[in-house]
Design a protein around this motif. Structure first.
Motif, PDB file in Angstrom:
ATOM      1  N   ALA A  17      25.622   3.621  15.280  1.00  0.00           N
ATOM      2  CA  ALA A  17      26.416   2.917  14.277  1.00  0.00           C
ATOM      3  C   ALA A  17      25.693   2.910  12.936  1.00  0.00           C
ATOM      4  CB  ALA A  17      26.682   1.478  14.732  1.00  0.00           C
ATOM      5  N   PRO A  18      26.417   3.083  11.834  1.00  0.00           N
ATOM      6  CA  PRO A  18      25.768   3.090  10.516  1.00  0.00           C
ATOM      7  C   PRO A  18      25.125   1.745  10.196  1.00  0.00           C
ATOM      8  CG  PRO A  18      28.170   3.024  10.298  1.00  0.00           C
ATOM      9  CD  PRO A  18      27.875   3.266  11.742  1.00  0.00           C
ATOM     10  N   ARG A  19      23.913   1.795   9.647  1.00  0.00           N
ATOM     11  CA  ARG A  19      23.200   0.600   9.231  1.00  0.00           C
ATOM     12  C   ARG A  19      22.684   0.798   7.808  1.00  0.00           C
ATOM     13  NH1 ARG A  19      20.303   1.866  13.733  1.00  0.00           N
ATOM     14  NH2 ARG A  19      18.330   1.872  12.599  1.00  0.00           N
ATOM     15  N   ALA A  20      22.750  -0.243   7.030  1.00  0.00           N
ATOM     16  CA  ALA A  20      22.224  -0.148   5.669  1.00  0.00           C
ATOM     17  C   ALA A  20      20.714   0.015   5.728  1.00  0.00           C
ATOM     18  CB  ALA A  20      22.587  -1.395   4.883  1.00  0.00           C
ATOM     19  N   PRO A  21      20.172   1.016   5.049  1.00  0.00           N
ATOM     20  CA  PRO A  21      18.712   1.200   5.079  1.00  0.00           C
ATOM     21  C   PRO A  21      18.004   0.042   4.380  1.00  0.00           C
ATOM     22  CG  PRO A  21      19.712   2.642   3.439  1.00  0.00           C
ATOM     23  CD  PRO A  21      20.840   2.003   4.190  1.00  0.00           C
ATOM     24  N   GLY A  22      16.945  -0.442   5.016  1.00  0.00           N
ATOM     25  CA  GLY A  22      16.176  -1.518   4.418  1.00  0.00           C
ATOM     26  C   GLY A  22      14.968  -0.978   3.667  1.00  0.00           C
ATOM     27  N   ASP A  23      14.429  -1.768   2.780  1.00  0.00           N
ATOM     28  CA  ASP A  23      13.229  -1.414   2.029  1.00  0.00           C
ATOM     29  C   ASP A  23      12.024  -1.872   2.839  1.00  0.00           C
ATOM     30  OD1 ASP A  23      11.063  -1.194   0.346  1.00  0.00           O
ATOM     31  OD2 ASP A  23      12.089  -2.035  -1.405  1.00  0.00           O
ATOM     32  N   PRO A  24      11.217  -0.937   3.379  1.00  0.00           N
ATOM     33  CA  PRO A  24      10.091  -1.355   4.225  1.00  0.00           C
ATOM     34  C   PRO A  24       9.060  -2.198   3.492  1.00  0.00           C
ATOM     35  CG  PRO A  24       9.968   0.994   3.738  1.00  0.00           C
ATOM     36  CD  PRO A  24      11.303   0.524   3.261  1.00  0.00           C
ATOM     37  N   ARG A  25       8.868  -1.950   2.202  1.00  0.00           N
ATOM     38  CA  ARG A  25       7.910  -2.764   1.450  1.00  0.00           C
ATOM     39  C   ARG A  25       8.443  -4.185   1.266  1.00  0.00           C
ATOM     40  NH1 ARG A  25       6.752   2.359   0.154  1.00  0.00           N
ATOM     41  NH2 ARG A  25       4.561   2.863  -0.258  1.00  0.00           N
ATOM     42  N   ALA A  26       9.736  -4.298   1.007  1.00  0.00           N
ATOM     43  CA  ALA A  26      10.328  -5.635   0.886  1.00  0.00           C
ATOM     44  C   ALA A  26      10.242  -6.370   2.219  1.00  0.00           C
ATOM     45  CB  ALA A  26      11.775  -5.520   0.425  1.00  0.00           C
ATOM     46  N   ARG A  27      10.385  -5.638   3.324  1.00  0.00           N
ATOM     47  CA  ARG A  27      10.294  -6.269   4.642  1.00  0.00           C
ATOM     48  C   ARG A  27       8.893  -6.823   4.881  1.00  0.00           C
ATOM     49  NH1 ARG A  27      11.726  -2.208   7.315  1.00  0.00           N
ATOM     50  NH2 ARG A  27      13.937  -2.661   7.123  1.00  0.00           N
ATOM     51  N   LEU A 120      14.959   3.513  14.465  1.00  0.00           N
ATOM     52  CA  LEU A 120      15.011   2.145  13.969  1.00  0.00           C
ATOM     53  C   LEU A 120      14.612   2.141  12.497  1.00  0.00           C
ATOM     54  CD1 LEU A 120      13.359   0.498  17.095  1.00  0.00           C
ATOM     55  CD2 LEU A 120      15.794   0.562  16.532  1.00  0.00           C
ATOM     56  N   ASP A 121      14.308   0.979  11.951  1.00  0.00           N
ATOM     57  CA  ASP A 121      13.978   0.881  10.533  1.00  0.00           C
ATOM     58  C   ASP A 121      12.518   1.240  10.285  1.00  0.00           C
ATOM     59  OD1 ASP A 121      16.542  -0.032  10.115  1.00  0.00           O
ATOM     60  OD2 ASP A 121      15.977  -2.148  10.168  1.00  0.00           O
ATOM     61  N   GLU A 122      12.290   2.029   9.256  1.00  0.00           N
ATOM     62  CA  GLU A 122      10.918   2.334   8.848  1.00  0.00           C
ATOM     63  C   GLU A 122      10.218   1.053   8.394  1.00  0.00           C
ATOM     64  OE1 GLU A 122       9.033   5.781   6.089  1.00  0.00           O
ATOM     65  OE2 GLU A 122      10.193   4.263   5.014  1.00  0.00           O
ATOM     66  N   PHE A 123       8.927   0.956   8.673  1.00  0.00           N
ATOM     67  CA  PHE A 123       8.189  -0.207   8.195  1.00  0.00           C
ATOM     68  C   PHE A 123       6.792   0.206   7.757  1.00  0.00           C
ATOM     69  CE2 PHE A 123       7.111   0.076  12.624  1.00  0.00           C
ATOM     70  CZ  PHE A 123       5.790  -0.322  12.707  1.00  0.00           C
ATOM     71  N   ILE A 124       6.202  -0.621   6.913  1.00  0.00           N
ATOM     72  CA  ILE A 124       4.859  -0.384   6.381  1.00  0.00           C
ATOM     73  C   ILE A 124       3.887  -1.277   7.133  1.00  0.00           C
ATOM     74  CG2 ILE A 124       3.383  -0.404   4.339  1.00  0.00           C
ATOM     75  CD1 ILE A 124       5.657   1.578   4.099  1.00  0.00           C
ATOM     76  N   THR A 125       2.810  -0.701   7.637  1.00  0.00           N
ATOM     77  CA  THR A 125       1.798  -1.491   8.324  1.00  0.00           C
ATOM     78  C   THR A 125       0.753  -1.992   7.330  1.00  0.00           C
ATOM     79  OG1 THR A 125       0.249   0.319   8.783  1.00  0.00           O
ATOM     80  CG2 THR A 125       2.087   0.022  10.328  1.00  0.00           C
ATOM     81  N   GLY A 126      -0.010  -2.975   7.766  1.00  0.00           N
ATOM     82  CA  GLY A 126      -1.077  -3.493   6.925  1.00  0.00           C
ATOM     83  C   GLY A 126      -2.203  -2.505   6.701  1.00  0.00           C
ATOM     84  N   THR A 127      -2.200  -1.408   7.485  1.00  0.00           N
ATOM     85  CA  THR A 127      -3.208  -0.362   7.307  1.00  0.00           C
ATOM     86  C   THR A 127      -2.686   0.804   6.468  1.00  0.00           C
ATOM     87  OG1 THR A 127      -2.543   0.503   9.477  1.00  0.00           O
ATOM     88  CG2 THR A 127      -4.497  -0.895   9.400  1.00  0.00           C
ATOM     89  N   GLY A 128      -1.463   0.660   5.905  1.00  0.00           N
ATOM     90  CA  GLY A 128      -0.975   1.645   4.957  1.00  0.00           C
ATOM     91  C   GLY A 128      -0.176   2.786   5.542  1.00  0.00           C
ATOM     92  N   PHE A 129       0.299   2.659   6.772  1.00  0.00           N
ATOM     93  CA  PHE A 129       1.152   3.688   7.362  1.00  0.00           C
ATOM     94  C   PHE A 129       2.622   3.330   7.158  1.00  0.00           C
ATOM     95  CE2 PHE A 129      -2.718   4.496   9.807  1.00  0.00           C
ATOM     96  CZ  PHE A 129      -2.753   5.885   9.820  1.00  0.00           C
ATOM     97  N   ALA A 130       3.445   4.331   6.873  1.00  0.00           N
ATOM     98  CA  ALA A 130       4.902   4.189   6.868  1.00  0.00           C
ATOM     99  C   ALA A 130       5.392   4.753   8.193  1.00  0.00           C
ATOM    100  CB  ALA A 130       5.518   4.935   5.693  1.00  0.00           C
TER     101      ALA A 130
END
Length: 214
Positions: A17-27, A120-130
């Motif tokens: 199902a289509p999902r609006a892409p989120g901003d991983p940095r904002a997350r 799933l949604d891309e996310f940014i880790t505290g170690t700098g990985f996307a």
């Protein structure tokens, strides 16, 4: 058997199902409790290192499970933590190709045995990985993981029903780069699943359960 098939069909449908892409940095910023430290801001402003992980759904006789690894203690990043198979995306690779390659290298899972059904949604880790989480169904019911000791200290599986139980996911906080960050935790079989891996599971819960239980 019918209920297992229905559950996996619902997972396929909800991932498609289509999902609006989120901003991983904002997350990530949304998980900060208090001021944003200069160290964390620097992490967010620099280019992230692309990586992917495989959320592998295994079709077992007692019901679907999710495969996890325990990272070797000598690794540079996230040593000793519970993780999903995965790693950096090489030049020219897609997220799915990298996740399947890493799963093969880490636990011997053949890429041809995995039916990639979404992400799933891309996310940014505290170690700098996307990190891009890829979801795949493992068709080989007889699959037995063969961990590579250079990267993996052990493997285990968690029933899908536990993964999708919102009440089993606990919320806590930890310090990283001088900021206080929200983190999720899931305890199973004496193991603590937290950090980036638990964040993937939380997002999986959100995608699967926002329209109702499955």
């Amino acid at each position: 058997m019918e209920s297992k098939v229905k559950t996996l069909d619902v997972i396929r449908r909800r991932l498609a199902a289509p999902r609006a892409p989120g901003d991983p940095r904002a997350r990530l910023l949304g998980n900060v409790d208090g001021p944003i430290s200069p160290g964390l801001r620097e992490i967010l402003e620099r280019p992230s290192r692309p990586a992917s992980v495989l959320l592998a759904l295994l079709d077992r006789p007692m019901g679907p499970t999710v495969l996890f690894t325990e990272r070797a203690v000598h690794l540079k990043d996230h040593a000793g933590q519970v993780s999903l198979p995965g790693g950096r995306i090489a030049a020219g690779e897609s997220a799915a190709e990298a996740a399947l390659r890493e799963a093969h290298e880490e636990v011997g899972l053949e890429p041809s045995a995995v039916d990639v059904i979404g992400s799933l949604d891309e996310f940014i880790t505290g170690t700098g990985f996307a990190v891009m989480p890829v979801v795949g169904l493992v068709a080989d019911r007889e699959f037995v993981a063969t961990p590579d000791p250079r990267e993996v200290a052990g493997v285990f599986e968690v029933p899908l029903g536990v993964i999708l139980d919102r009440s089993a996911m606990k919320v806590g906080y930890f310090e990283r780069h001088g900021s206080r960050l929200l983190t999720y935790e899931l305890f199973y079989g004496g193991r603590r699943i937290w950090g980036a891996t638990a964040a993937v599971l939380r997002n999986f819960q959100d995608v699967m359960l926002d329209e109702g239980e499955i």
